[in-house]
Design a protein around this motif. Sequence first.
Motif, PDB file in Angstrom:
ATOM      1  N   SER A  99     -82.308 -23.382  31.913  1.00  0.00           N
ATOM      2  CA  SER A  99     -82.174 -23.105  33.247  1.00  0.00           C
ATOM      3  C   SER A  99     -82.665 -24.269  34.291  1.00  0.00           C
ATOM      4  O   SER A  99     -82.128 -24.651  35.200  1.00  0.00           O
ATOM      5  N   GLN A 100     -83.862 -24.857  33.520  1.00  0.00           N
ATOM      6  CA  GLN A 100     -84.213 -26.116  34.420  1.00  0.00           C
ATOM      7  C   GLN A 100     -83.564 -27.263  34.342  1.00  0.00           C
ATOM      8  O   GLN A 100     -83.569 -28.207  35.231  1.00  0.00           O
ATOM      9  N   CYS A 101     -83.286 -27.502  33.124  1.00  0.00           N
ATOM     10  CA  CYS A 101     -82.546 -28.833  32.968  1.00  0.00           C
ATOM     11  C   CYS A 101     -81.142 -29.183  32.262  1.00  0.00           C
ATOM     12  O   CYS A 101     -80.448 -30.115  32.320  1.00  0.00           O
ATOM     13  N   HIS A 103     -77.157 -29.000  32.500  1.00  0.00           N
ATOM     14  CA  HIS A 103     -76.217 -29.084  33.612  1.00  0.00           C
ATOM     15  C   HIS A 103     -74.824 -29.403  32.978  1.00  0.00           C
ATOM     16  O   HIS A 103     -74.678 -29.161  31.841  1.00  0.00           O
ATOM     17  N   LEU A 132     -78.729 -13.602  30.700  1.00  0.00           N
ATOM     18  CA  LEU A 132     -77.934 -13.632  31.969  1.00  0.00           C
ATOM     19  C   LEU A 132     -78.524 -14.430  33.079  1.00  0.00           C
ATOM     20  O   LEU A 132     -78.058 -15.317  33.447  1.00  0.00           O
ATOM     21  N   THR A 133     -79.994 -14.458  32.991  1.00  0.00           N
ATOM     22  CA  THR A 133     -80.663 -15.265  33.810  1.00  0.00           C
ATOM     23  C   THR A 133     -80.414 -16.596  33.701  1.00  0.00           C
ATOM     24  O   THR A 133     -80.181 -17.331  34.645  1.00  0.00           O
ATOM     25  N   SER A 136     -76.848 -18.065  34.440  1.00  0.00           N
ATOM     26  CA  SER A 136     -76.544 -18.030  35.908  1.00  0.00           C
ATOM     27  C   SER A 136     -77.164 -19.397  36.318  1.00  0.00           C
ATOM     28  O   SER A 136     -76.683 -19.837  37.268  1.00  0.00           O
ATOM     29  N   CYS A 137     -78.168 -20.155  35.756  1.00  0.00           N
ATOM     30  CA  CYS A 137     -78.319 -21.535  36.276  1.00  0.00           C
ATOM     31  C   CYS A 137     -77.535 -22.533  35.508  1.00  0.00           C
ATOM     32  O   CYS A 137     -77.294 -23.497  36.446  1.00  0.00           O
ATOM     33  N   LYS A 172     -71.251 -16.319  39.967  1.00  0.00           N
ATOM     34  CA  LYS A 172     -71.268 -17.805  39.462  1.00  0.00           C
ATOM     35  C   LYS A 172     -70.089 -18.118  38.565  1.00  0.00           C
ATOM     36  O   LYS A 172     -69.606 -18.952  38.520  1.00  0.00           O
TER      37      LYS A 172
ATOM     38  N   LYS B  18     -87.850 -24.414  41.616  1.00  0.00           N
ATOM     39  CA  LYS B  18     -86.747 -24.014  40.771  1.00  0.00           C
ATOM     40  C   LYS B  18     -85.487 -24.515  41.756  1.00  0.00           C
ATOM     41  O   LYS B  18     -85.434 -23.981  43.018  1.00  0.00           O
ATOM     42  N   HIS B  22     -77.803 -28.240  40.443  1.00  0.00           N
ATOM     43  CA  HIS B  22     -78.244 -29.347  39.732  1.00  0.00           C
ATOM     44  C   HIS B  22     -78.436 -30.690  40.469  1.00  0.00           C
ATOM     45  O   HIS B  22     -77.679 -31.093  41.191  1.00  0.00           O
ATOM     46  N   GLU B  25     -83.642 -35.504  38.051  1.00  0.00           N
ATOM     47  CA  GLU B  25     -85.229 -35.219  38.055  1.00  0.00           C
ATOM     48  C   GLU B  25     -85.883 -36.271  39.396  1.00  0.00           C
ATOM     49  O   GLU B  25     -86.678 -35.660  40.088  1.00  0.00           O
ATOM     50  N   MET B 125     -81.851 -14.744  41.095  1.00  0.00           N
ATOM     51  CA  MET B 125     -80.998 -14.934  39.927  1.00  0.00           C
ATOM     52  C   MET B 125     -79.778 -15.847  40.539  1.00  0.00           C
ATOM     53  O   MET B 125     -79.151 -15.561  41.256  1.00  0.00           O
ATOM     54  N   GLY B 126     -79.837 -17.009  39.790  1.00  0.00           N
ATOM     55  CA  GLY B 126     -78.965 -17.932  40.105  1.00  0.00           C
ATOM     56  C   GLY B 126     -78.632 -18.179  41.649  1.00  0.00           C
ATOM     57  O   GLY B 126     -77.527 -18.402  42.160  1.00  0.00           O
ATOM     58  N   MET B 128     -79.179 -16.123  43.852  1.00  0.00           N
ATOM     59  CA  MET B 128     -78.769 -14.760  44.682  1.00  0.00           C
ATOM     60  C   MET B 128     -80.064 -13.838  44.502  1.00  0.00           C
ATOM     61  O   MET B 128     -80.638 -13.869  43.523  1.00  0.00           O
TER      62      MET B 128
END
Lengths: 789, 193
Positions: A99-101, A103, A132-133, A136-137, A172, B18, B22, B25, B125-126, B128
């Motif tokens: 989720s952090q990197c 895309h 799911l979490t 979502s990202c 999303k 967070k 996107h 970096e 989450m996402g 929201m």
Amino acid sequence: MALKIVKGSIDRMFDKNLQDLVRGIRNHKEDEAKYISTCIDEIKQELKQDNIAVKANAVCKLTYLQMLGYDVSWAAFNIVEVMSSSKFTYKRIGYLAASQCFHESTDVIMLTTNQIRKDLSSPNQYDTGVALTGLSCFVTPDLARDLANDIMTLMSHTKPYIRKKAVLIMYKVFLKYPESLRPAFPRLKEKLEDPDPGVQSAAVNVICELARRNPKNYLSLAPLFFKLMTSSTNNWVLIKIIKLFGALTPLEPRLGKKLIEPLTNLIHSTSAMSLLYECVNTVIAVLISLSSGMPNHSASIQVSFSRHAHTFSLKYLGLLAMSKILKTHPKSVQSHKDLILQCLDDKDESIRLRALDLLYGMVSKKNLMEIVKKLMLHVDKAEGTTYRDELLTKIIDICSQSNYQYISILVELTRLEGTRHGHLIASQMLDVAIRVKAIRAFAVAQMATLLDNAHLLTGNTQRNGICEVLYAAAWICGEFSEHLEEPMATLEAMLRPKVATLPGHIQAVYVQNAAKLFATVLRGQEGAPADSTVAQETSQLLIDRLPLFVQSSNLEVQERASCILQLVKYIQKLQQKDVEVAEEVTALFAGELNPVAPKAQKKVPVPEGLDLDVWINEPPSGSESEDEGRKSKGKAVFAKDESRHTKPRYTEVDEKELAKRREVRKAEQANNPFYIKASPSSQKVYQDGVGVEHIPVVQIDLSVPLKVPGMPMSDQYVKLEEERRERNKADKKKKKDKKKREKGEKGRRRRGDSGPESEEDITPAHMVDIVTEEMPESRDNHIRSDPDL
Amino acid sequence: MIKAILIFNNHGKPRLSKFYEHYSEDTEQQIIRETFHLVSKRDENVCNFLEGGMLIGGSENKLIYRHYATLYFVFCVDSSESGLGILDLIQVFVETLDKCFENVCELDLIFHVDKVHNILAEMVMGGMVLETNMNEIITQVDAQNKMEKSEAGIAGAPARAVSAVKNMNLPEMPRNINIGDISIKVPNLPSFK
């Protein structure tokens, strides 16, 4: 086997975990980058191991490094590996890293689809939850398309924890894959009535977001939301619903009417500030859209609201709300003027700025003075340049709508230091002084004081500093010097040596206007008999002081000073012969300069009998017919062509005419004894080639600066070349054109140049009183036959 | 929608970042620096809302922040979120951290950023808002911690022993106890049900 495990454990003992990494980085503050690159190498080694725990540890550390700004996309595949671990702990680490990197352009995302699907159907709810979490990202259109169905099924999962997450992620999914909305929507609607409040809240959230994008489609849900609003106690849900209604009301006015009742109830009953604010905001929006008046209603809400505004955030939001009301119900805001003025005193700059905006919108003739006075007080107190500058601009804006007391305010403004608006103030002063005859006397008196106190201002010599105001002051004093009470004193003030420290353009204005003042002074002094000595003293004064300016490094100042110096010397000689010179000197500066609107030229009516499109003189070639009722005086060297009965215009002349004209012109030039022939080489150029267009265009290599005597810049040379070509073309047209261009160059001179040749002299005879737009007095037909036209 | 959640200290060092959209970096670091710049200039008793910086959406986005001792908690949101509601959410977040870490201080966030992420994941989450009830959040977090512990089980013993030894690094201990306490002043805000 057992040995392997033990060995593995021992190996793991020496791996750094996240805490070790962090500790290490903190201990290596000087060579942090080096230390981190060592750590990254270690991580790369760890990622090569088979042990999933080791990999997970490495990925965890990588997530931390990503936060510090290091790119970790090279480990994407390893992250996927960790995501696919069966242990929840490692899976969680993997999904967090993803989720952090991850895309859209991460190519390994394709590999995750099946893994995610597996996790979504896992018996362990936390596996599903974490999937799911994470999803979502980094959901992409492909993932959305592939997993939409799975997620829809989850919306009806037994566990509310899962339902909640599934509902929320649907938004999303809709964003990335809009086709999924239609099949999912009914189920989403069901969730609005889910027994679990969390799921309900998530559903409201999603639908509100969707409705914000596309309000029309969700109008049908309004009754359902209405029911929710009246029954729910969850503040978040209420806030979302009220916001949604705020967006829907413009589309459905009946909705607005029905809303007011429950909203007002909520306002009075709730203790949560956030909810209160949203209610008020929506009520305002509703009332505005209803536009059935009810300003009293809104005002009362405002008052009760403002009383609650003991926290700064609320004040800010309250001011925002009032500025919205202002647009449609200005009167109701007027009554809160005092409250708003109080806000100007607030410590918070954003609140002050908002209050300022509000006041600006509220200004009317009656409260103008009061408001401006208050603002002036604030300008004095205000520290911090943005706010102050905002204040100044606003004050100037307000006042420029009404000319009362404007000048005194402007002068007061100049006493403040440290603003950037000297330029603005100066132009405003000039503007008002020129346009408003009535206050000229007052303005001039103020300007004289200003010049006297100029030593206060000469300290600040920034470009836009307050000293720009001196520019205006000097000009006004010079131009309207008849209103000055003590012209001699002002003259002296203008010529003090300290003036030489001002920027060049200001000095130039000083010098020029000193001359104007001199004329006035002389006039005053020569009126009194037997006082010729005084007049001579004045001239002497100028002769003494001007040499300083003659030595100035600024070209303009030098020029003007030397011109005027010579003039004064000449005048002094005349004075010594006891000749009255005042009249002539004054004549130098005769003629009023009036501001002219940009469209003035168009409005100048053409006098009868003058057709602007007709040749003034006969054109050199006989191809244009001149049967417009004007006598043709031209010597037609060539026989006229078949006379064209078309009206002569600036039409494109074709090749034949060009050639003919050229011949005629050459013949004339040959006959003309005064014409300085061009050198034979350039004439050759004319003789060869059929036309200007056929002169070969050669690309000049401008990287090497061309040395043209007198023209230091190479691009100026190019410009010259272009001008020359243009002149060639224009030579074939009438002389009128050339004159116009020359005039344009002249007209670019400084505005302070009060020569009678300026372009702006189209309305000489009429004083322009307070007017909003200066136009030539065409109705009076006082157009001087301007020879330049 | 929430665009980003940032936690950084009084010197601008990121403690948690967070992003729900996107960015590269470099851009992320720039955003953090810019946000720090904007937020650190603010006086203590001014309102907690700011226009967003240039990089992260400009004037459509608001920065809503709270300053607790040495840390800034900044939420970057768009206009669909209620500003005051987000302020309350930040409060809930910090109180949850307090419960989970037992008198949380900055060092906890420094050394256990992954745990902070896990807690945050139960709230937002996402982009929201998922859950605003503190008890509910803590229940879920505890459950997941239990799972983690049970998975580690016996195999985790050597690793745990080692980390315990590492953590016994004596000169470090005073730091872990005293410095940088975040005193969570619980203001008289209405309870957030």
